[in-house]
Design an enzyme around this catalytic site. Structure first.
Site, PDB file in Angstrom:
ATOM      1  N   THR A 172      46.349  39.816  43.284  1.00 48.24           N
ATOM      2  CA  THR A 172      46.941  38.823  44.188  1.00 48.24           C
ATOM      3  C   THR A 172      46.802  37.454  43.550  1.00 48.24           C
ATOM      4  O   THR A 172      45.936  37.247  42.712  1.00 48.24           O
ATOM      5  CB  THR A 172      46.125  38.795  45.499  1.00 48.24           C
ATOM      6  OG1 THR A 172      46.237  40.039  46.127  1.00 48.24           O
ATOM      7  CG2 THR A 172      46.607  37.732  46.450  1.00 48.24           C
ATOM      8  N   LYS A 174      50.414  38.050  53.162  1.00 43.18           N
ATOM      9  CA  LYS A 174      49.000  37.847  52.833  1.00 43.18           C
ATOM     10  C   LYS A 174      48.390  36.666  53.558  1.00 43.18           C
ATOM     11  O   LYS A 174      47.182  36.435  53.452  1.00 43.18           O
ATOM     12  CB  LYS A 174      48.832  37.653  51.327  1.00 43.18           C
ATOM     13  CG  LYS A 174      49.285  38.881  50.564  1.00 43.18           C
ATOM     14  CD  LYS A 174      48.930  38.827  49.113  1.00 43.18           C
ATOM     15  CE  LYS A 174      49.628  39.959  48.390  1.00 43.18           C
ATOM     16  NZ  LYS A 174      49.333  40.011  46.982  1.00 43.18           N
ATOM     17  N   SER A 211      43.468  37.922  41.270  1.00 44.68           N
ATOM     18  CA  SER A 211      43.575  38.122  39.827  1.00 44.68           C
ATOM     19  C   SER A 211      44.414  37.032  39.174  1.00 44.68           C
ATOM     20  O   SER A 211      44.259  36.722  37.996  1.00 44.68           O
ATOM     21  CB  SER A 211      44.170  39.495  39.541  1.00 44.68           C
ATOM     22  OG  SER A 211      45.409  39.599  40.205  1.00 44.68           O
ATOM     23  N   GLY A 217      42.127  41.224  47.744  1.00 49.64           N
ATOM     24  CA  GLY A 217      41.181  42.330  47.731  1.00 49.64           C
ATOM     25  C   GLY A 217      41.822  43.551  48.359  1.00 49.64           C
ATOM     26  O   GLY A 217      43.023  43.753  48.273  1.00 49.64           O
ATOM     27  N   ARG A 269      52.972  40.607  46.587  1.00 47.78           N
ATOM     28  CA  ARG A 269      52.940  41.959  45.998  1.00 47.78           C
ATOM     29  C   ARG A 269      51.647  42.664  46.377  1.00 47.78           C
ATOM     30  O   ARG A 269      50.550  42.128  46.172  1.00 47.78           O
ATOM     31  CB  ARG A 269      53.053  41.862  44.485  1.00 47.78           C
ATOM     32  CG  ARG A 269      52.890  43.212  43.767  1.00 47.78           C
ATOM     33  CD  ARG A 269      52.982  43.069  42.273  1.00 47.78           C
ATOM     34  NE  ARG A 269      54.343  42.833  41.827  1.00 47.78           N
ATOM     35  CZ  ARG A 269      54.690  42.717  40.540  1.00 47.78           C
ATOM     36  NH1 ARG A 269      53.784  42.805  39.612  1.00 47.78           N
ATOM     37  NH2 ARG A 269      55.942  42.497  40.208  1.00 47.78           N
ATOM     38  N   ASP A 304      51.268  35.076  47.027  1.00 46.81           N
ATOM     39  CA  ASP A 304      52.378  35.903  46.537  1.00 46.81           C
ATOM     40  C   ASP A 304      52.563  37.043  47.537  1.00 46.81           C
ATOM     41  O   ASP A 304      51.898  37.068  48.570  1.00 46.81           O
ATOM     42  CB  ASP A 304      52.053  36.430  45.131  1.00 46.81           C
ATOM     43  CG  ASP A 304      51.025  37.539  45.160  1.00 46.81           C
ATOM     44  OD1 ASP A 304      51.311  38.644  44.671  1.00 46.81           O
ATOM     45  OD2 ASP A 304      49.925  37.298  45.707  1.00 46.81           O
ATOM     46  N   ASP A 307      50.605  37.076  35.839  1.00 44.70           N
ATOM     47  CA  ASP A 307      49.615  38.082  36.203  1.00 44.70           C
ATOM     48  C   ASP A 307      50.346  39.340  36.672  1.00 44.70           C
ATOM     49  O   ASP A 307      51.245  39.262  37.495  1.00 44.70           O
ATOM     50  CB  ASP A 307      48.711  37.533  37.322  1.00 44.70           C
ATOM     51  CG  ASP A 307      47.761  38.582  37.837  1.00 44.70           C
ATOM     52  OD1 ASP A 307      47.582  38.658  39.067  1.00 44.70           O
ATOM     53  OD2 ASP A 307      47.196  39.320  37.014  1.00 44.70           O
ATOM     54  N   SER A 326      50.200  40.224  40.542  1.00 43.90           N
ATOM     55  CA  SER A 326      50.905  39.400  41.537  1.00 43.90           C
ATOM     56  C   SER A 326      52.377  39.421  41.222  1.00 43.90           C
ATOM     57  O   SER A 326      52.783  39.552  40.059  1.00 43.90           O
ATOM     58  CB  SER A 326      50.425  37.952  41.481  1.00 43.90           C
ATOM     59  OG  SER A 326      49.041  37.896  41.408  1.00 43.90           O
TER      60      SER A 326
END
Lengths: 235, 273
Positions: free
Chosen positions: B40, B72, B168, B86, B58, B56, B205, B208
């Site tokens: 994330t 999120k 991340s 998480g 995803r 984000d 990343d 994400s």
């Protein structure tokens, strides 16, 4: 709890088949300040006398009408501290229901759960019944609803009801004045007139409390200024 | 009579007795449980009039994208929102539970919830589960004491910051913040910066991706801008269209309907409930 001398239930049946403690609890309610509720076609209004023990008490700090959820409100007659405890328990139950089902609790469910709590206190060890009767006003998918809950745990749906000191006069007055197609504002006027019937002294926005809920499904306690407006209209 | 020696537990603090055993097990070939990467990018920053949160969209299950457009940014109170990184179930359950507790608290006190209350309820819960509830949160809101922004780690520690990133993609997003953040940003500048930071996480990343969600909280007002930016739109059809080079000769045409067309007319009363 088991070893105590008083671990038996204080509400034990009398030979005539009555629960004497509950009768006494109803007497406590009957000597409390008058409160009433009226179900209109498009909402519900609940009202109560707010007689303070002395002029020195800060009346703004006393709130007899409480929210249980955004669309359900409650008023009582009887012992204030018992009411506080019930309100706290009811709020928690409403919130738990909401969390579990992701739906605002229907009025009937909340009334049933509150009544269950009150009944538990008539059948448990070492406790006494609550010394309050509640008038629960709410508006949900089934429309406007008004319920009365007694210390025994029984509950009834009413079109209009009163409790407390002046109950017989108030109920007679309501029976005469109630009409099925009453609107919310008419109901508020009728509520004020009913309170006025048995009122000792001068009625004003400082010694009564009014709560209403309309089709917007938001329960509100009226401000003293709004009560003054309604009082002026009634005069 | 033999005196059996009793193992007295160490007074307070942690007991490191099992470390020797763990080392021995690893030598013997036991694989230690690995960390769960938080796929994330979530960010928050404080601007002139309040707080802006960004995330984000995803949700990943290892190397697979489980949800291309998940939410999120979670509701905690009318004036407080929380981004979660998480394990999705953990963040949802924890934010839902604390949101419920805050609502009950609001009824009892008759006041708006404070961000620090939400923070304390969250960290108490996470600490008591010693990091097993894998929820890394960015909590932001505006209350009577002003705008606040906090980060909460799965083990229960918290930070109070003017700008924060988690997940991340946090390093990618933090690089943008560290370069461009300044105090007293306006609403538009803040939104632009948050969107840029999230995009940096989305594009750099792997954990994400997809769209950018933004939530702007100011005194007495909140705006939840779901899918504020969609930098990864899905293209279905080629804009050029398809053309076949070789023309096939049609010898015969026959159309067979697979089902009879049935007309239904309602007669009589509907079924009783």
């Amino acid at each position: 709890m088991g070893d105590s001398q008083y671990s038996f239930s204080l509400t034990t049946f009398s030979p005539s088949g009555k629960l004497v403690q509950i009768e006494h609890a109803l007497t406590a309610v009957g000597s409390g300040q008058t409160s009433l509720g009226i179900k209109a076609s498009n909402g519900v209004v609940i009202a109560t006398e707010k007689k303070l023990p002395s002029i020195l008490v800060d009346e703004a700090s006393v709130q007899k009408i409480q929210h249980l959820t955004p669309n359900i409100g409650v008023v009582y007659s009887g012992m204030g501290p018992d009411f506080r405890v019930l309100v706290r328990k009811s709020r928690k139950q409403a919130e738990q229901y909401n969390r579990l089902y992701k739906e605002p609790i229907p009025v009937t469910q909340l009334v049933r759960e509150t009544a269950t709590v009150m009944q538990e206190f008539t059948q448990s060890g070492g406790v006494r019944p609550f010394g309050v009767s509640l008038l629960v006003a709410g508006y949900d998918d089934k429309g406007p609803q008004l319920y009365q809950v007694d210390p025994s745990g029984s509950y009834f749906s009413w079109k209009a009801s009163a409790m407390g000191k002046n109950v017989s006069n108030a109920k007679t007055f309501l029976e005469k004045r109630y009409t099925e197609d009453m609107e919310l504002d008419d109901a508020i006027h009728t509520a004020i007139l009913t309170l006025k019937e048995g009122f000792e002294g001068e009625i004003s926005s400082k010694n009564i409390e009014i709560g209403k809920i309309g089709a917007d499904k938001v329960f509100r306690v009226l401000t003293p200024a709004e009560i003054d407006d309604y009082l002026a209209e009634v005069e | 009579m033999t005196q059996s020696s009793v193992d007295v537990p160490a007074k307070g603090g942690f007991s490191f007795d099992l470390c020797k055993r763990n080392n021995m097990l690893i030598e013997k070939g036991l694989k230690a449980p690995s960390f769960l990467k938080t796929g994330t990018t979530i960010v928050g920053l404080i601007f002139k009039d309040g707080v802006i949160l960004g995330a984000d969209t995803r949700a990943t299950e290892g190397p697979i994208v489980a949800d291309k457009n998940c939410e999120k940014i979670h509701y905690m109170a009318p004036n407080i929102y929380c981004c979660g990184a998480g394990t999705a179930a953990d963040t949802e359950a924890v934010t839902d539970m604390v949101s419920s507790q805050l609502r009950l608290h609001r009824y009892q006190t008759g006041r708006d919830s404070r961000v620090i209350t939400a923070l304390t309820l969250l960290k108490k819960h996470l600490f008591s589960y010693q990091g097993h509830v894998s929820a890394a949160l960015v909590l932001g809101g505006v209350d009577i004491t002003g705008p606040h922004l906090h980060t909460i780690y799965p083990h229960g520690s918290t930070d109070t910051l003017p700008f924060a990133t988690m997940g991340s993609g946090s390093l990618a997003a933090m690089s943008v913040f560290e370069a461009k953040y300044k105090e007293g940003l306006t609403r538009d500048e803040g939104i632009k910066l948050v969107a840029e930071a999230i995009c940096s996480g989305i594009f750099n990343d792997l954990g994400s991706g997809s769209n950018v969600d933004i939530c702007v909280i100011t005194k007495g007002n909140k705006e939840y801008l779901r899918n504020y930016m969609e930098p990864n739109p899905r293209t279905y059809v080629s804009s050029k269209g398809y053309s076949f080079t070789k023309k096939t000769e049609i010898l015969r045409t026959k159309i067979t309907p697979l089902m009879e067309r049935v007309e239904i007319t309602e007669v009589g009363e509907a079924m009783e409930e």
